[in-house]
Design a protein around this motif. Structure first.
Motif, mmCIF file in Angstrom:
data_model
loop_
_atom_site.group_PDB
_atom_site.id
_atom_site.type_symbol
_atom_site.label_atom_id
_atom_site.label_comp_id
_atom_site.label_asym_id
_atom_site.label_seq_id
_atom_site.Cartn_x
_atom_site.Cartn_y
_atom_site.Cartn_z
ATOM 1 N N PRO A 2 53.140 -1.730 24.285
ATOM 2 C CA PRO A 2 52.628 -0.480 24.187
ATOM 3 C C PRO A 2 53.485 0.327 23.046
ATOM 4 O O PRO A 2 54.491 -0.002 22.843
ATOM 5 N N THR A 3 52.813 1.508 22.792
ATOM 6 C CA THR A 3 53.510 2.177 21.454
ATOM 7 C C THR A 3 54.285 3.361 22.085
ATOM 8 O O THR A 3 55.003 4.204 21.329
ATOM 9 N N SER A 4 54.296 3.532 23.487
ATOM 10 C CA SER A 4 55.108 4.758 24.047
ATOM 11 C C SER A 4 55.525 4.206 25.356
ATOM 12 O O SER A 4 55.223 3.135 25.860
ATOM 13 N N ASN A 5 56.509 5.193 25.959
ATOM 14 C CA ASN A 5 56.964 4.527 27.408
ATOM 15 C C ASN A 5 56.253 5.464 28.458
ATOM 16 O O ASN A 5 56.346 5.370 29.585
ATOM 17 N N GLN A 6 55.194 6.043 28.123
ATOM 18 C CA GLN A 6 54.449 6.903 28.846
ATOM 19 C C GLN A 6 53.985 6.009 30.041
ATOM 20 O O GLN A 6 53.755 6.550 31.386
ATOM 21 N N GLY A 7 53.382 4.633 29.859
ATOM 22 C CA GLY A 7 53.206 3.871 31.289
ATOM 23 C C GLY A 7 54.014 2.955 31.734
ATOM 24 O O GLY A 7 53.971 2.026 32.477
ATOM 25 N N TRP A 8 55.555 3.369 31.315
ATOM 26 C CA TRP A 8 56.466 2.462 32.011
ATOM 27 C C TRP A 8 56.558 2.772 33.402
ATOM 28 O O TRP A 8 56.427 3.897 33.879
ATOM 29 N N PRO A 9 56.853 1.799 34.341
ATOM 30 C CA PRO A 9 57.115 0.356 34.062
ATOM 31 C C PRO A 9 55.745 -0.597 33.867
ATOM 32 O O PRO A 9 56.021 -1.766 33.538
ATOM 33 N N GLY A 13 55.006 -4.598 32.625
ATOM 34 C CA GLY A 13 54.745 -5.664 33.596
ATOM 35 C C GLY A 13 55.300 -5.664 34.834
ATOM 36 O O GLY A 13 55.532 -6.660 35.358
ATOM 37 N N PHE A 14 55.927 -4.510 35.191
ATOM 38 C CA PHE A 14 56.538 -4.440 36.535
ATOM 39 C C PHE A 14 56.258 -3.350 37.333
ATOM 40 O O PHE A 14 55.831 -2.275 36.582
ATOM 41 N N GLN A 15 56.870 -3.260 38.532
ATOM 42 C CA GLN A 15 56.751 -2.137 39.455
ATOM 43 C C GLN A 15 58.041 -1.791 40.084
ATOM 44 O O GLN A 15 58.892 -2.757 40.513
ATOM 45 N N LEU A 16 58.301 -0.616 40.523
ATOM 46 C CA LEU A 16 59.560 -0.205 40.892
ATOM 47 C C LEU A 16 59.216 0.235 42.414
ATOM 48 O O LEU A 16 58.221 0.946 42.692
ATOM 49 N N GLY A 17 60.135 0.210 43.088
ATOM 50 C CA GLY A 17 60.127 0.497 44.645
ATOM 51 C C GLY A 17 61.503 1.082 45.148
ATOM 52 O O GLY A 17 62.525 0.953 44.330
ATOM 53 N N GLY A 18 61.807 1.411 46.281
ATOM 54 C CA GLY A 18 62.934 1.732 47.037
ATOM 55 C C GLY A 18 63.068 3.250 47.334
ATOM 56 O O GLY A 18 62.208 4.013 46.727
ATOM 57 N N ASN A 19 64.306 3.609 47.792
ATOM 58 C CA ASN A 19 64.411 5.228 47.959
ATOM 59 C C ASN A 19 65.612 5.533 47.404
ATOM 60 O O ASN A 19 66.216 6.585 47.828
ATOM 61 N N GLY A 20 65.932 4.909 46.542
ATOM 62 C CA GLY A 20 67.449 5.379 45.870
ATOM 63 C C GLY A 20 68.483 4.603 46.418
ATOM 64 O O GLY A 20 68.705 4.843 47.658
ATOM 65 N N PRO A 21 68.923 3.360 46.038
ATOM 66 C CA PRO A 21 68.612 3.015 44.891
ATOM 67 C C PRO A 21 67.172 2.085 44.524
ATOM 68 O O PRO A 21 66.527 2.142 45.545
ATOM 69 N N PRO A 57 62.694 5.532 42.342
ATOM 70 C CA PRO A 57 61.903 5.345 41.399
ATOM 71 C C PRO A 57 61.204 6.285 40.611
ATOM 72 O O PRO A 57 61.124 6.204 39.353
ATOM 73 N N GLN A 58 60.718 7.507 41.020
ATOM 74 C CA GLN A 58 60.261 8.595 40.323
ATOM 75 C C GLN A 58 61.111 9.189 39.482
ATOM 76 O O GLN A 58 60.710 9.169 38.242
ATOM 77 N N ALA A 59 62.630 9.219 39.766
ATOM 78 C CA ALA A 59 63.456 9.882 38.879
ATOM 79 C C ALA A 59 63.593 8.656 37.940
ATOM 80 O O ALA A 59 63.805 9.104 36.792
#
Length: 82
Positions: A2-9, A13-21, A57-59
């Protein structure tokens, strides 16, 4: 790559989850995340040197998407039981 981080993660190629951490939920085989060694179950500790170890994850995504480096550096620790 990708040419920007707008579609991160997802664009990397990965997904985040959790409630902090935040944790890596899945890693797409052959993706840049996979090639970098990220694994499902890894806890995200930092993004570009910023401590994100207690954030949800959102933060974490919001911080990563504002970074200049593409992709942003990510520090993790494995939480997988061997």
């Amino acid at each position: 790559m990708p040419t920007s981080n707008q579609g991160w993660p997802e664009d990397f190629g990965f997904q985040l989850g959790g409630n902090g951490p935040s944790y890596i939920l899945s890693v797409e085989e052959g993706s840049s995340a996979h090639l970098a060694g990220l694994q499902a179950g890894d806890q995200v500790l930092e993004i570009e040197g910023h401590n994100v170890s207690t954030l949800g994850p959102q933060a974490v995504i919001a911080i990563a998407q504002t970074q200049k480096n593409i992709p942003p550096s990510i520090g993790v620790v494995s939480r997988i039981q061997q």
